[in-house]
Structure formats: C-alpha cells, structure tokens
Motif scaffolding. Structure first.
Motif, PDB file in Angstrom:
ATOM      1  N   TYR A  22       1.126  -1.137   0.506  1.00 46.34           N
ATOM      2  CA  TYR A  22       0.175  -0.060  -0.171  1.00 46.34           C
ATOM      3  C   TYR A  22       1.076   1.351  -0.802  1.00 46.34           C
ATOM      4  CZ  TYR A  22      -4.603   2.736   0.516  1.00 46.34           C
ATOM      5  OH  TYR A  22      -5.725   3.652   0.676  1.00 46.34           O
ATOM      6  N   ALA A  23       1.779   1.232   0.644  1.00 44.38           N
ATOM      7  CA  ALA A  23       2.601   2.092   0.936  1.00 44.38           C
ATOM      8  C   ALA A  23       3.837   2.571  -0.831  1.00 44.38           C
ATOM      9  CB  ALA A  23       3.546   2.096   1.561  1.00 44.38           C
ATOM     10  N   HIS A  24       3.313   1.175  -1.560  1.00 43.31           N
ATOM     11  CA  HIS A  24       4.239   1.511  -2.891  1.00 43.31           C
ATOM     12  C   HIS A  24       3.755   1.946  -3.035  1.00 43.31           C
ATOM     13  CE1 HIS A  24       6.626   0.446  -5.871  1.00 43.31           C
ATOM     14  NE2 HIS A  24       5.854  -0.230  -7.032  1.00 43.31           N
ATOM     15  N   PHE A  25       2.264   1.882  -3.481  1.00 41.04           N
ATOM     16  CA  PHE A  25       1.182   2.299  -4.266  1.00 41.04           C
ATOM     17  C   PHE A  25       0.786   3.561  -4.111  1.00 41.04           C
ATOM     18  CE2 PHE A  25      -3.391   3.712  -4.604  1.00 41.04           C
ATOM     19  CZ  PHE A  25      -3.646   2.817  -5.714  1.00 41.04           C
ATOM     20  N   ASN A  26       1.199   4.124  -2.766  1.00 41.17           N
ATOM     21  CA  ASN A  26       0.957   5.362  -2.347  1.00 41.17           C
ATOM     22  C   ASN A  26       2.276   6.220  -2.836  1.00 41.17           C
ATOM     23  OD1 ASN A  26      -2.084   6.259  -1.504  1.00 41.17           O
ATOM     24  ND2 ASN A  26      -1.228   4.300  -0.139  1.00 41.17           N
ATOM     25  N   LEU A  27       3.105   5.775  -3.140  1.00 45.15           N
ATOM     26  CA  LEU A  27       4.284   6.158  -3.457  1.00 45.15           C
ATOM     27  C   LEU A  27       4.213   6.845  -5.013  1.00 45.15           C
ATOM     28  CD1 LEU A  27       7.483   5.501  -1.244  1.00 45.15           C
ATOM     29  CD2 LEU A  27       6.302   7.313  -1.165  1.00 45.15           C
ATOM     30  N   ASN A  28       3.860   5.720  -5.719  1.00 43.71           N
ATOM     31  CA  ASN A  28       3.438   6.083  -7.299  1.00 43.71           C
ATOM     32  C   ASN A  28       2.458   7.172  -7.468  1.00 43.71           C
ATOM     33  OD1 ASN A  28       5.033   4.270  -8.020  1.00 43.71           O
ATOM     34  ND2 ASN A  28       3.754   2.623  -8.803  1.00 43.71           N
ATOM     35  N   LEU A  29       1.637   7.013  -7.081  1.00 48.81           N
ATOM     36  CA  LEU A  29       0.809   7.963  -6.383  1.00 48.81           C
ATOM     37  C   LEU A  29       1.249   9.179  -6.440  1.00 48.81           C
ATOM     38  CD1 LEU A  29      -2.666   7.874  -7.266  1.00 48.81           C
ATOM     39  CD2 LEU A  29      -3.004   8.421  -4.600  1.00 48.81           C
ATOM     40  N   ASP A  31       4.357  10.299  -7.000  1.00 45.39           N
ATOM     41  CA  ASP A  31       5.116  10.844  -7.469  1.00 45.39           C
ATOM     42  C   ASP A  31       4.735  10.624  -9.231  1.00 45.39           C
ATOM     43  OD1 ASP A  31       6.802  10.190  -5.697  1.00 45.39           O
ATOM     44  OD2 ASP A  31       6.889   8.195  -6.514  1.00 45.39           O
ATOM     45  N   GLY A  32       3.435  10.441  -9.559  1.00 47.65           N
ATOM     46  CA  GLY A  32       2.470  10.713 -11.678  1.00 47.65           C
ATOM     47  C   GLY A  32       3.016   9.531 -11.785  1.00 47.65           C
ATOM     48  N   LYS A  33       3.447   8.683 -10.878  1.00 40.41           N
ATOM     49  CA  LYS A  33       3.828   6.900 -12.124  1.00 40.41           C
ATOM     50  C   LYS A  33       2.609   6.555 -12.013  1.00 40.41           C
ATOM     51  CE  LYS A  33       8.357   6.798 -10.448  1.00 40.41           C
ATOM     52  NZ  LYS A  33       8.962   5.538  -9.203  1.00 40.41           N
ATOM     53  N   ASP A  34       1.944   5.686 -12.799  1.00 34.52           N
ATOM     54  CA  ASP A  34       1.103   5.256 -12.650  1.00 34.52           C
ATOM     55  C   ASP A  34       1.096   4.230 -11.535  1.00 34.52           C
ATOM     56  OD1 ASP A  34      -0.114   5.503 -15.387  1.00 34.52           O
ATOM     57  OD2 ASP A  34       2.073   4.112 -16.391  1.00 34.52           O
ATOM     58  N   ALA A  35      -0.463   4.206 -10.653  1.00 32.77           N
ATOM     59  CA  ALA A  35      -0.335   3.516  -9.845  1.00 32.77           C
ATOM     60  C   ALA A  35      -1.866   2.046  -9.991  1.00 32.77           C
ATOM     61  CB  ALA A  35      -1.313   4.307  -8.825  1.00 32.77           C
ATOM     62  N   ALA A  36      -1.052   1.255  -9.460  1.00 34.86           N
ATOM     63  CA  ALA A  36      -2.335   0.290 -10.213  1.00 34.86           C
ATOM     64  C   ALA A  36      -2.402  -0.661  -9.185  1.00 34.86           C
ATOM     65  CB  ALA A  36      -1.610  -0.727 -11.539  1.00 34.86           C
ATOM     66  N   ILE A  37      -3.787  -1.829  -9.034  1.00 32.40           N
ATOM     67  CA  ILE A  37      -4.106  -2.817  -8.065  1.00 32.40           C
ATOM     68  C   ILE A  37      -2.667  -3.212  -7.864  1.00 32.40           C
ATOM     69  CG2 ILE A  37      -5.243  -4.169  -7.824  1.00 32.40           C
ATOM     70  CD1 ILE A  37      -6.396  -1.195  -7.207  1.00 32.40           C
ATOM     71  N   SER A  38      -1.888  -4.058  -9.402  1.00 31.47           N
ATOM     72  CA  SER A  38      -1.073  -4.444  -8.547  1.00 31.47           C
ATOM     73  C   SER A  38      -0.005  -4.209  -7.640  1.00 31.47           C
ATOM     74  CB  SER A  38      -0.384  -5.317  -9.882  1.00 31.47           C
ATOM     75  OG  SER A  38       0.267  -3.892 -10.845  1.00 31.47           O
ATOM     76  N   ASP A  39       0.283  -2.861  -7.381  1.00 33.07           N
ATOM     77  CA  ASP A  39       1.418  -2.169  -6.341  1.00 33.07           C
ATOM     78  C   ASP A  39       0.906  -2.931  -4.951  1.00 33.07           C
ATOM     79  OD1 ASP A  39       2.524  -1.030  -8.720  1.00 33.07           O
ATOM     80  OD2 ASP A  39       1.448   1.147  -8.385  1.00 33.07           O
ATOM     81  N   LEU A  40      -0.665  -2.739  -4.945  1.00 33.80           N
ATOM     82  CA  LEU A  40      -0.680  -3.505  -3.924  1.00 33.80           C
ATOM     83  C   LEU A  40      -0.347  -4.339  -3.641  1.00 33.80           C
ATOM     84  CD1 LEU A  40      -4.416  -2.652  -3.637  1.00 33.80           C
ATOM     85  CD2 LEU A  40      -2.595  -1.447  -2.790  1.00 33.80           C
ATOM     86  N   SER A  87       9.459   0.210   1.915  1.00 28.52           N
ATOM     87  CA  SER A  87       8.775  -0.072   0.068  1.00 28.52           C
ATOM     88  C   SER A  87      10.146   1.029  -0.876  1.00 28.52           C
ATOM     89  CB  SER A  87       7.567   0.716   0.053  1.00 28.52           C
ATOM     90  OG  SER A  87       7.170   0.847  -1.216  1.00 28.52           O
ATOM     91  N   GLU A  88      10.599   1.642  -0.537  1.00 25.88           N
ATOM     92  CA  GLU A  88      11.590   2.731  -1.131  1.00 25.88           C
ATOM     93  C   GLU A  88      13.025   1.660  -1.319  1.00 25.88           C
ATOM     94  OE1 GLU A  88      11.245   7.142  -2.558  1.00 25.88           O
ATOM     95  OE2 GLU A  88      12.102   6.793  -0.823  1.00 25.88           O
ATOM     96  N   HIS A  89      13.260   0.891   0.085  1.00 25.71           N
ATOM     97  CA  HIS A  89      14.806   0.559   0.050  1.00 25.71           C
ATOM     98  C   HIS A  89      14.725  -0.442   0.641  1.00 25.71           C
ATOM     99  CE1 HIS A  89      16.020   4.997   0.005  1.00 25.71           C
ATOM    100  NE2 HIS A  89      15.181   5.119   0.401  1.00 25.71           N
ATOM    101  N   PRO A  90      13.821  -0.863  -0.580  1.00 24.61           N
ATOM    102  CA  PRO A  90      14.174  -2.961   0.076  1.00 24.61           C
ATOM    103  C   PRO A  90      14.954  -3.882   0.518  1.00 24.61           C
ATOM    104  CG  PRO A  90      13.342  -2.950  -2.384  1.00 24.61           C
ATOM    105  CD  PRO A  90      14.407  -1.278  -2.493  1.00 24.61           C
ATOM    106  N   SER A  91      16.703  -2.407   0.166  1.00 25.25           N
ATOM    107  CA  SER A  91      17.798  -3.574   0.947  1.00 25.25           C
ATOM    108  C   SER A  91      18.005  -3.339   2.797  1.00 25.25           C
ATOM    109  CB  SER A  91      18.778  -3.138   0.206  1.00 25.25           C
ATOM    110  OG  SER A  91      18.818  -1.638   0.594  1.00 25.25           O
TER     111      SER A  91
END
Length: 192
Positions: A22-29, A31-40, A87-91
């Motif tokens: 959900y954090a990945h989805f919202n960050l894409n949203l 950032d103006g990137k395509d936020a898709a359900i698959s991001d969840l 979400s942004e730094h998976p390492s």
C-alpha cells in the motif's frame, strides 16, 4: 476468541507485506507514476520483512507505552514512515528502517500529528452512522444481546462505508508528507 487470535496472527504475518504494498502504491500515486492495483501485491514476496516491521514497531511502541501513554504516542509518530522507507529501500532491515524513520521524523512529528488531526472531522462524520446504527440496534434488541451483537456486526461495514473513502485519502496525504520530508533540500537560486 480463536477467530480473533487467528485474525491477529494473519494480520501480523500478511499485514506487513500488505502495508508495504500500500505504501508502494501511494508513493507511485504521489510521484505521478501509474499506480495500479498490482502495486498493492507488489511486496508479497516480503512477508518476512513485513512481519519484522510490524512486530518490531508494535514491540517498541508497547515498550514505550509502558512508561506512559504519551511516550507511546510520540514513538508511534517516530516510526510512522517505516513502511514508506522499507518500500522504497528494500535492502534495509526492519530495524534499520525504523531507525531511519526516527531520524527523518525528528522535528516532524508535530507536523504529522497536525496532518492527522486535520482529518478528525471526516472521521467523526464517518463514525456517526456506525454509532447511530449500533445505538438503535442495542436500543431495540435489549432482550436478546446475541441478536443485537450480530446485527451490529452485520451493519458495521455498510454503516462505516465513509472510511473506505477517507482512509485512502489519509494514506495519500501520508505519502505526500513522506515525500515532503525526504525531498532533497534545494539550493537557493542565485540572483543574476
């Protein structure tokens, strides 16, 4: 009781990865990137990381809350950006992400509290039908408590439908807040 325990364990195991997605989805949203359900579902392979994140956050907040309620609330806000960082730094490990969240929230906890407080009107408005429905059910079914509890549980989702609109708005606001506090400081323009 067994159902509640099962739900809590499932929430602890799967909830962390879902929160990362959900954090990945919202960050894409944001950032103006395509936020898709698959991001969840993009973080489904990080069940262990999500579990560690939720477990450690809960443990640290519980330990701070043992002192008093206020330190627990303060630490809740200190650790609030952990899902976005992970979400942004998976390492990063969960503990490293919590430490980073503490660092970036230094001086920003009050701002996030004020952002959360700005939604209080919407949350109260969303809660009104739920409380009114529960009150009416309990008023008219006082003789049979089991029936009253069943009706309240059945009416919970339709009567709290407003939260399905307010929560995503709040999460998007948190993602925007995260972007705001992690943005690289810009150099002032030189006068020509």
């Amino acid at each position: 009781l067994a159902g509640i325990v099962l739900w809590a364990v499932l929430q602890l195991i799967v909830g962390g990865a879902a929160q990362l997605g959900y954090a990945h989805f919202n960050l894409n949203l944001v950032d103006g990137k395509d936020a898709a359900i698959s991001d969840l579902f993009s973080q489904k392979d990080r069940l262990w990381d999500g579990f560690c994140m939720k477990f450690l956050q809960g443990l640290y907040i519980a330990l701070w809350s043992l002192l008093l309620v206020i330190p627990g609330i303060v630490k809740t806000y200190s650790y609030a950006m952990t899902p976005y960082i992970m979400s942004e730094h998976p390492s990063l490990t969960a503990n490293e992400a919590i430490t980073e969240s503490r660092r970036i929230m230094n001086g920003n906890k009050w701002r996030l509290f004020c952002l959360d407080f700005s939604f209080i009107g919407w949350e109260l408005l969303c809660s009104l039908p739920l409380y009114a429905g529960g009150f009416l059910v309990l008023k008219y079914f006082t003789g049979s408590e089991a029936m009253a509890i069943s009706l309240v549980l059945l009416l919970t989702i339709p009567l709290s439908i407003g939260f399905f609109f307010v929560r995503p708005y709040e999460e998007a606001a948190w993602a925007t807040f995260y972007r705001d506090i992690t943005a690289a400081p810009t150099e002032p323009d030189e006068a020509y």
